[in-house]
Design a protein around this motif. Structure first.
Motif, PDB file in Angstrom:
ATOM      1  N   ILE A   1       0.116  17.490   6.383  1.00  0.00           N
ATOM      2  CA  ILE A   1       0.830  18.275   5.366  1.00  0.00           C
ATOM      3  C   ILE A   1       0.032  18.320   4.071  1.00  0.00           C
ATOM      4  O   ILE A   1      -0.085  19.364   3.420  1.00  0.00           O
ATOM      5  CB  ILE A   1       2.231  17.686   5.120  1.00  0.00           C
ATOM      6  N   LEU A   2      -0.564  17.180   3.698  1.00  0.00           N
ATOM      7  CA  LEU A   2      -1.379  17.128   2.480  1.00  0.00           C
ATOM      8  C   LEU A   2      -2.596  18.044   2.579  1.00  0.00           C
ATOM      9  O   LEU A   2      -2.964  18.711   1.598  1.00  0.00           O
ATOM     10  CB  LEU A   2      -1.819  15.691   2.212  1.00  0.00           C
ATOM     11  N   LEU A   3      -3.216  18.075   3.742  1.00  0.00           N
ATOM     12  CA  LEU A   3      -4.369  18.961   3.917  1.00  0.00           C
ATOM     13  C   LEU A   3      -3.961  20.425   3.758  1.00  0.00           C
ATOM     14  O   LEU A   3      -4.649  21.206   3.085  1.00  0.00           O
ATOM     15  CB  LEU A   3      -5.006  18.730   5.288  1.00  0.00           C
TER      16      LEU A   3
ATOM     17  N   ASP B   1       1.553  12.786  10.099  1.00  0.00           N
ATOM     18  CA  ASP B   1       2.234  14.009   9.654  1.00  0.00           C
ATOM     19  C   ASP B   1       1.980  14.254   8.169  1.00  0.00           C
ATOM     20  O   ASP B   1       1.704  15.384   7.750  1.00  0.00           O
ATOM     21  CB  ASP B   1       3.742  13.903   9.911  1.00  0.00           C
ATOM     22  N   LEU B   2       2.090  13.186   7.374  1.00  0.00           N
ATOM     23  CA  LEU B   2       1.855  13.326   5.939  1.00  0.00           C
ATOM     24  C   LEU B   2       0.437  13.778   5.655  1.00  0.00           C
ATOM     25  O   LEU B   2       0.210  14.648   4.803  1.00  0.00           O
ATOM     26  CB  LEU B   2       2.133  11.995   5.231  1.00  0.00           C
TER      27      LEU B   2
ATOM     28  N   LEU C   1      -5.221   7.588  -0.153  1.00  0.00           N
ATOM     29  CA  LEU C   1      -4.299   6.505   0.163  1.00  0.00           C
ATOM     30  C   LEU C   1      -3.648   6.710   1.533  1.00  0.00           C
ATOM     31  O   LEU C   1      -3.450   5.752   2.291  1.00  0.00           O
ATOM     32  CB  LEU C   1      -3.212   6.410  -0.912  1.00  0.00           C
ATOM     33  N   THR C   2      -3.336   7.956   1.853  1.00  0.00           N
ATOM     34  CA  THR C   2      -2.722   8.253   3.153  1.00  0.00           C
ATOM     35  C   THR C   2      -3.681   7.963   4.294  1.00  0.00           C
ATOM     36  O   THR C   2      -3.303   7.361   5.308  1.00  0.00           O
ATOM     37  CB  THR C   2      -2.274   9.726   3.204  1.00  0.00           C
ATOM     38  N   PHE C   3      -4.944   8.381   4.112  1.00  0.00           N
ATOM     39  CA  PHE C   3      -5.946   8.107   5.158  1.00  0.00           C
ATOM     40  C   PHE C   3      -6.178   6.606   5.299  1.00  0.00           C
ATOM     41  O   PHE C   3      -6.277   6.081   6.422  1.00  0.00           O
ATOM     42  CB  PHE C   3      -7.260   8.812   4.832  1.00  0.00           C
ATOM     43  N   ALA C   4      -6.227   5.904   4.165  1.00  0.00           N
ATOM     44  CA  ALA C   4      -6.412   4.445   4.214  1.00  0.00           C
ATOM     45  C   ALA C   4      -5.243   3.779   4.924  1.00  0.00           C
ATOM     46  O   ALA C   4      -5.433   2.834   5.709  1.00  0.00           O
ATOM     47  CB  ALA C   4      -6.557   3.909   2.790  1.00  0.00           C
ATOM     48  N   LEU C   5      -4.040   4.266   4.655  1.00  0.00           N
ATOM     49  CA  LEU C   5      -2.864   3.712   5.310  1.00  0.00           C
ATOM     50  C   LEU C   5      -2.936   3.928   6.813  1.00  0.00           C
ATOM     51  O   LEU C   5      -2.651   3.013   7.602  1.00  0.00           O
ATOM     52  CB  LEU C   5      -1.600   4.358   4.736  1.00  0.00           C
TER      53      LEU C   5
ATOM     54  N   LEU D   1       0.834  -1.202   0.000  1.00  0.00           N
ATOM     55  CA  LEU D   1       0.000   0.000   0.000  1.00  0.00           C
ATOM     56  C   LEU D   1       0.869   1.252   0.000  1.00  0.00           C
ATOM     57  O   LEU D   1       0.577   2.231  -0.711  1.00  0.00           O
ATOM     58  CB  LEU D   1      -0.928   0.000   1.215  1.00  0.00           C
ATOM     59  N   VAL D   2       1.942   1.223   0.760  1.00  0.00           N
ATOM     60  CA  VAL D   2       2.837   2.383   0.817  1.00  0.00           C
ATOM     61  C   VAL D   2       3.529   2.592  -0.525  1.00  0.00           C
ATOM     62  O   VAL D   2       3.711   3.730  -0.973  1.00  0.00           O
ATOM     63  CB  VAL D   2       3.860   2.217   1.947  1.00  0.00           C
ATOM     64  N   TRP D   3       3.907   1.515  -1.198  1.00  0.00           N
ATOM     65  CA  TRP D   3       4.533   1.658  -2.508  1.00  0.00           C
ATOM     66  C   TRP D   3       3.559   2.257  -3.520  1.00  0.00           C
ATOM     67  O   TRP D   3       3.963   3.034  -4.390  1.00  0.00           O
ATOM     68  CB  TRP D   3       5.065   0.318  -3.000  1.00  0.00           C
ATOM     69  N   VAL D   4       2.287   1.912  -3.402  1.00  0.00           N
ATOM     70  CA  VAL D   4       1.283   2.555  -4.256  1.00  0.00           C
ATOM     71  C   VAL D   4       1.209   4.046  -3.945  1.00  0.00           C
ATOM     72  O   VAL D   4       1.111   4.888  -4.847  1.00  0.00           O
ATOM     73  CB  VAL D   4      -0.095   1.888  -4.069  1.00  0.00           C
ATOM     74  N   LEU D   5       1.283   4.383  -2.659  1.00  0.00           N
ATOM     75  CA  LEU D   5       1.272   5.784  -2.235  1.00  0.00           C
ATOM     76  C   LEU D   5       2.474   6.529  -2.809  1.00  0.00           C
ATOM     77  O   LEU D   5       2.340   7.662  -3.306  1.00  0.00           O
ATOM     78  CB  LEU D   5       1.281   5.856  -0.708  1.00  0.00           C
ATOM     79  N   VAL D   6       3.645   5.907  -2.747  1.00  0.00           N
ATOM     80  CA  VAL D   6       4.847   6.535  -3.296  1.00  0.00           C
ATOM     81  C   VAL D   6       4.710   6.734  -4.801  1.00  0.00           C
ATOM     82  O   VAL D   6       5.032   7.808  -5.341  1.00  0.00           O
ATOM     83  CB  VAL D   6       6.101   5.687  -2.983  1.00  0.00           C
ATOM     84  N   GLY D   7       4.201   5.722  -5.495  1.00  0.00           N
ATOM     85  CA  GLY D   7       4.010   5.842  -6.941  1.00  0.00           C
ATOM     86  C   GLY D   7       3.032   6.949  -7.302  1.00  0.00           C
ATOM     87  O   GLY D   7       3.277   7.717  -8.246  1.00  0.00           O
ATOM     88  N   ALA D   8       1.937   7.052  -6.555  1.00  0.00           N
ATOM     89  CA  ALA D   8       0.957   8.113  -6.805  1.00  0.00           C
ATOM     90  C   ALA D   8       1.568   9.480  -6.533  1.00  0.00           C
ATOM     91  O   ALA D   8       1.277  10.460  -7.242  1.00  0.00           O
ATOM     92  CB  ALA D   8      -0.278   7.898  -5.935  1.00  0.00           C
TER      93      ALA D   8
END
Length: 334
Positions: A268-270, A264-265, A241-245, A186-193
């Motif tokens: 920052i995104l918000l 934290d992420l 994806l961050t919230f799901a993680l 899931l984190v790798w998908v987040l990084v790719g996105a």
């Protein structure tokens, strides 16, 4: 301090890093601060590069490597634009100094950590390559595709600097995962996105109104509003994806490290999202665009820190790596 001999001087010229490492052992905190300084400077260069573009100073120095055909530096006749562009070029030397300090500190740490030193050298070569690319950007009149490549290279620099900073705070033992494989995926998908979000962001810049200079500058032949909406969709995907993680990490009772980094992420995104929407609906004021560029760099660092928080490298498993022969030779004369 030991007396320096002629042999020492020759050794210092041949391999100055080994010469320094044989006579100086920095504390772990010094190495950490050196790596952090390189990371901070890589973010600052993003902000100052944005200032060059947003003030229309991209061609303040119309050529490269000189500022003009006749002058290495900006002249008073070139005004504020020349000063801004030349000042940004000079900050590259500060960045080089920060990266050099990180390399020296990593090279001198005991025991010798080859991987850490290589991360420092990777930053150096990215900086050198990006400096040349920056010169090409000027020579081709701020072609938007070269400007985009320039920003992507800086994002790569930030990535390597972030990894090095993290590695200074952990050992060299084999990495041990703190979460399951599904969470890692899931984190790798987040990084790719996130990577895709950055790439589309450069297209938004290349098609948008802030060309980087007051003269006619080529723009990407795309509908700016359509690309901007795609960028916003990708941003929402990253947020989701961050919230799901975060939800999954809570469900599996993950350690605090990954949880805190994900929180934290998300925050920052918000903040980055608020800036993005406000700048869109207020016709892109320069100050908000600059803040958004800064937020982009901080967001990328936060994403990488989430990824790096999924494993640990204990200090007690750090293997002592023999120093290179050149350093050993110098050390015998200390």
């Amino acid at each position: 301090m030991p007396k320096l001999t002629r042999a020492d001087a020759v050794a210092a010229v041949r391999n100055p890093l080994a010469f320094i490492a044989a006579r100086w052992t920095p504390t772990p905190r010094t190495v950490q601060r050196a790596a952090l300084a390189a990371l901070v400077m890589s973010v600052i260069i993003v902000v100052t590069g944005g200032a060059v573009r947003l003030t229309g100073s991209g061609l303040g120095c119309p050529t490269w490597p000189k500022c003009t055909d006749d002058s290495l530096t900006a002249t008073s006749e070139m005004g504020l634009h020349g000063a801004i562009e030349f000042g940004n070029r000079m900050l590259t030397y500060v960045l080089c100094a920060a990266v050099g300090w990180a390399i020296i500190a990593a090279r001198s740490e005991k025991p010798y950590r080859r991987g850490l030193t290589r991360l420092g050298w990777a930053q150096f070569w990215i900086v050198m390559s990006n400096a040349v690319l920056g010169g090409i950007v000027v020579l081709v009149g701020l072609n938007p595709y070269t400007v985009a490549a320039h920003f992507v290279a800086t994002s790569a620099l930030i990535a390597v600097a972030t990894v090095m900073w993290q590695r200074t705070r952990e050992g060299d033992g084999a990495p041990r995962p703190l979460v399951g494989k599904a969470v890692q995926q899931l984190v790798w998908v987040l990084v790719g996105a996130s990577v895709l979000l950055i790439l589309v962001g450069t297209v938004v810049t290349g098609a948008g109104p802030h060309a980087g200079d007051s003269s006619e500058v080529e723009r990407m032949p795309l509908d700016w509003e359509t690309v901007t909406k795609l960028h916003a969709v990708l941003a929402w995907i990253v947020v989701t994806l961050t919230f799901a993680l975060w939800f999954v990490l809570k469900a599996v009772d993950a350690p605090k490290g990954p949880l805190n980094r994900t929180r934290d992420l998300f925050l920052i995104l918000l903040a980055q999202g608020v800036i993005g929407y406000v700048q869109y609906f207020t016709d892109l004021p320069e100050i908000l665009v600059g803040l958004h560029m800064f937020g982009s760099a901080v967001t990328w660092i936060a994403v990488l820190r989430v990824m790096l928080a999924l494993r640990e490298r204990p200090f007690d498993e750090a293997a002592e790596i023999p120093a290179p022969a050149a350093e050993a030779t110098v050390g015998t004369r200390a």
